[in-house]
Design a protein around this motif. Structure first.
Motif, PDB file in Angstrom:
ATOM      1  N   MET A  75     -18.707   6.749 -16.241  1.00 11.88           N
ATOM      2  CA  MET A  75     -17.920   5.570 -15.905  1.00 11.88           C
ATOM      3  C   MET A  75     -16.438   5.905 -16.115  1.00 11.88           C
ATOM      4  O   MET A  75     -16.008   6.184 -17.215  1.00 11.88           O
ATOM      5  N   SER A  76     -15.671   5.899 -15.046  1.00 13.23           N
ATOM      6  CA  SER A  76     -14.248   6.241 -15.115  1.00 13.23           C
ATOM      7  C   SER A  76     -13.435   5.110 -15.720  1.00 13.23           C
ATOM      8  O   SER A  76     -13.748   3.935 -15.544  1.00 13.23           O
ATOM      9  N   ALA A  77     -12.382   5.497 -16.411  1.00  9.25           N
ATOM     10  CA  ALA A  77     -11.471   4.506 -16.998  1.00  9.25           C
ATOM     11  C   ALA A  77     -10.591   3.906 -15.907  1.00  9.25           C
ATOM     12  O   ALA A  77     -10.370   4.520 -14.863  1.00  9.25           O
ATOM     13  N   PHE A  78     -10.094   2.711 -16.182  1.00  6.51           N
ATOM     14  CA  PHE A  78      -9.193   2.071 -15.228  1.00  6.51           C
ATOM     15  C   PHE A  78      -7.770   2.093 -15.779  1.00  6.51           C
ATOM     16  O   PHE A  78      -7.557   2.230 -16.983  1.00  6.51           O
ATOM     17  N   LYS A  79      -6.830   1.957 -14.862  1.00  8.82           N
ATOM     18  CA  LYS A  79      -5.409   1.910 -15.210  1.00  8.82           C
ATOM     19  C   LYS A  79      -4.810   0.676 -14.537  1.00  8.82           C
ATOM     20  O   LYS A  79      -5.037   0.442 -13.347  1.00  8.82           O
ATOM     21  N   ILE A  80      -4.069  -0.119 -15.291  1.00  7.67           N
ATOM     22  CA  ILE A  80      -3.386  -1.293 -14.747  1.00  7.67           C
ATOM     23  C   ILE A  80      -1.942  -0.904 -14.467  1.00  7.67           C
ATOM     24  O   ILE A  80      -1.293  -0.260 -15.293  1.00  7.67           O
ATOM     25  N   ARG A  81      -1.446  -1.288 -13.299  1.00 10.21           N
ATOM     26  CA  ARG A  81      -0.057  -0.988 -12.950  1.00 10.21           C
ATOM     27  C   ARG A  81       0.495  -2.052 -12.007  1.00 10.21           C
ATOM     28  O   ARG A  81      -0.261  -2.838 -11.429  1.00 10.21           O
ATOM     29  N   GLU A  82       1.811  -2.050 -11.870  1.00  6.75           N
ATOM     30  CA  GLU A  82       2.468  -2.955 -10.930  1.00  6.75           C
ATOM     31  C   GLU A  82       2.079  -2.555  -9.507  1.00  6.75           C
ATOM     32  O   GLU A  82       1.975  -1.362  -9.192  1.00  6.75           O
ATOM     33  N   ALA A  83       1.856  -3.543  -8.661  1.00  2.00           N
ATOM     34  CA  ALA A  83       1.486  -3.266  -7.272  1.00  2.00           C
ATOM     35  C   ALA A  83       2.668  -2.669  -6.508  1.00  2.00           C
ATOM     36  O   ALA A  83       3.823  -2.998  -6.762  1.00  2.00           O
ATOM     37  N   GLN A  84       2.339  -1.804  -5.570  1.00  2.00           N
ATOM     38  CA  GLN A  84       3.320  -1.158  -4.693  1.00  2.00           C
ATOM     39  C   GLN A  84       3.016  -1.541  -3.244  1.00  2.00           C
ATOM     40  O   GLN A  84       1.924  -2.027  -2.947  1.00  2.00           O
ATOM     41  N   GLY A  85       3.941  -1.288  -2.369  1.00  2.00           N
ATOM     42  CA  GLY A  85       3.758  -1.613  -0.950  1.00  2.00           C
ATOM     43  C   GLY A  85       2.497  -1.035  -0.340  1.00  2.00           C
ATOM     44  O   GLY A  85       1.813  -1.687   0.445  1.00  2.00           O
ATOM     45  N   GLU A  86       2.159   0.187  -0.728  1.00  9.11           N
ATOM     46  CA  GLU A  86       0.962   0.825  -0.164  1.00  9.11           C
ATOM     47  C   GLU A  86      -0.338   0.190  -0.653  1.00  9.11           C
ATOM     48  O   GLU A  86      -1.406   0.466  -0.115  1.00  9.11           O
ATOM     49  N   ASP A  87      -0.258  -0.683  -1.656  1.00 11.97           N
ATOM     50  CA  ASP A  87      -1.442  -1.389  -2.163  1.00 11.97           C
ATOM     51  C   ASP A  87      -1.778  -2.636  -1.348  1.00 11.97           C
ATOM     52  O   ASP A  87      -2.848  -3.225  -1.539  1.00 11.97           O
ATOM     53  N   LEU A  88      -0.891  -3.033  -0.475  1.00  8.02           N
ATOM     54  CA  LEU A  88      -1.063  -4.284   0.276  1.00  8.02           C
ATOM     55  C   LEU A  88      -2.419  -4.378   0.987  1.00  8.02           C
ATOM     56  O   LEU A  88      -3.114  -5.388   0.835  1.00  8.02           O
ATOM     57  N   ARG A 121       2.885 -10.095   0.828  1.00  2.78           N
ATOM     58  CA  ARG A 121       4.052  -9.200   0.877  1.00  2.78           C
ATOM     59  C   ARG A 121       5.263  -9.865   0.220  1.00  2.78           C
ATOM     60  O   ARG A 121       6.017  -9.229  -0.516  1.00  2.78           O
ATOM     61  N   LYS A 122       5.415 -11.169   0.453  1.00  2.00           N
ATOM     62  CA  LYS A 122       6.554 -11.915  -0.095  1.00  2.00           C
ATOM     63  C   LYS A 122       6.534 -11.945  -1.625  1.00  2.00           C
ATOM     64  O   LYS A 122       7.583 -11.933  -2.262  1.00  2.00           O
ATOM     65  N   VAL A 123       5.348 -11.983  -2.218  1.00  2.00           N
ATOM     66  CA  VAL A 123       5.228 -12.079  -3.682  1.00  2.00           C
ATOM     67  C   VAL A 123       4.616 -10.813  -4.291  1.00  2.00           C
ATOM     68  O   VAL A 123       4.119 -10.834  -5.419  1.00  2.00           O
ATOM     69  N   LEU A 124       4.672  -9.708  -3.578  1.00  2.00           N
ATOM     70  CA  LEU A 124       4.034  -8.470  -4.029  1.00  2.00           C
ATOM     71  C   LEU A 124       4.482  -8.058  -5.428  1.00  2.00           C
ATOM     72  O   LEU A 124       3.688  -7.539  -6.210  1.00  2.00           O
ATOM     73  N   ARG A 125       5.724  -8.320  -5.781  1.00  2.00           N
ATOM     74  CA  ARG A 125       6.232  -7.943  -7.103  1.00  2.00           C
ATOM     75  C   ARG A 125       5.532  -8.699  -8.230  1.00  2.00           C
ATOM     76  O   ARG A 125       5.581  -8.285  -9.376  1.00  2.00           O
ATOM     77  N   SER A 126       4.860  -9.806  -7.899  1.00  2.00           N
ATOM     78  CA  SER A 126       4.140 -10.568  -8.929  1.00  2.00           C
ATOM     79  C   SER A 126       2.734 -10.017  -9.149  1.00  2.00           C
ATOM     80  O   SER A 126       2.041 -10.436 -10.076  1.00  2.00           O
ATOM     81  N   PHE A 127       2.299  -9.080  -8.324  1.00  2.00           N
ATOM     82  CA  PHE A 127       0.947  -8.530  -8.403  1.00  2.00           C
ATOM     83  C   PHE A 127       0.866  -7.320  -9.318  1.00  2.00           C
ATOM     84  O   PHE A 127       1.793  -6.525  -9.415  1.00  2.00           O
ATOM     85  N   ALA A 128      -0.294  -7.217  -9.956  1.00  2.00           N
ATOM     86  CA  ALA A 128      -0.681  -6.004 -10.671  1.00  2.00           C
ATOM     87  C   ALA A 128      -2.033  -5.602 -10.099  1.00  2.00           C
ATOM     88  O   ALA A 128      -2.776  -6.441  -9.589  1.00  2.00           O
ATOM     89  N   VAL A 129      -2.322  -4.312 -10.156  1.00  2.00           N
ATOM     90  CA  VAL A 129      -3.608  -3.816  -9.672  1.00  2.00           C
ATOM     91  C   VAL A 129      -4.249  -2.962 -10.756  1.00  2.00           C
ATOM     92  O   VAL A 129      -3.576  -2.451 -11.653  1.00  2.00           O
ATOM     93  N   ALA A 130      -5.561  -2.825 -10.631  1.00  2.00           N
ATOM     94  CA  ALA A 130      -6.306  -1.898 -11.483  1.00  2.00           C
ATOM     95  C   ALA A 130      -6.818  -0.787 -10.584  1.00  2.00           C
ATOM     96  O   ALA A 130      -7.337  -1.045  -9.495  1.00  2.00           O
TER      97      ALA A 130
END
Length: 133
Positions: A1-14, A39-48
């Protein structure tokens, strides 16, 4: 089971964010969002991420100093029960504390995910009413 990493979303994550949200919105559990809106609120997103693949997302949208909302919190089915939603919620709570946001809102049918973080029903005897004109 691989570990996850949380980070701020980037444009390529859309595309991955839209896929997660829209695949979950079909069951009515989460509100559908358009590409333009995300896209308008992308800076408010985080992804795992797991092994470079986006497997979860969520946004913390700040409306004013009084109120912020956790929105679009989705974990891909096969990655649930690994603490990913908890990590995203904690990240958003940390942001709220740093920015001194008075209250954080989450509209959900999954209270068990949020209650361990101190979320509780605040509208005893009242109902949130919505209209789709």
């Amino acid at each position: 089971m691989s570990a996850f990493k949380i980070r701020e979303a980037q444009g390529e994550d859309l595309p991955a964010i839209l896929h997660l949200i829209n695949s979950s919105s079909s069951g009515g559990k989460i509100l559908k969002r358009t590409r333009k809106e995300v896209r308008k609120v992308l800076r408010s997103f985080a992804v795992a991420e797991v092994d470079g693949q986006v497997v979860a997302c969520g946004s913390f949208e700040i409306y004013n100093k009084k109120l912020g909302e956790i929105r679009s919190l989705v974990v891909a089915t096969e990655y649930r029960r690994r603490g990913i939603a908890t990590a995203l919620i904690k990240r958003f709570i940390d942001i709220a504390r740093k920015k001194e946001i008075y209250e954080v809102l989450a509209i959900t049918d999954r209270a068990k995910v949020f209650s361990p973080h101190g979320f509780s029903q605040q509208l005893q005897g009242q109902k949130a009413l919505f209209l789709r004109p």
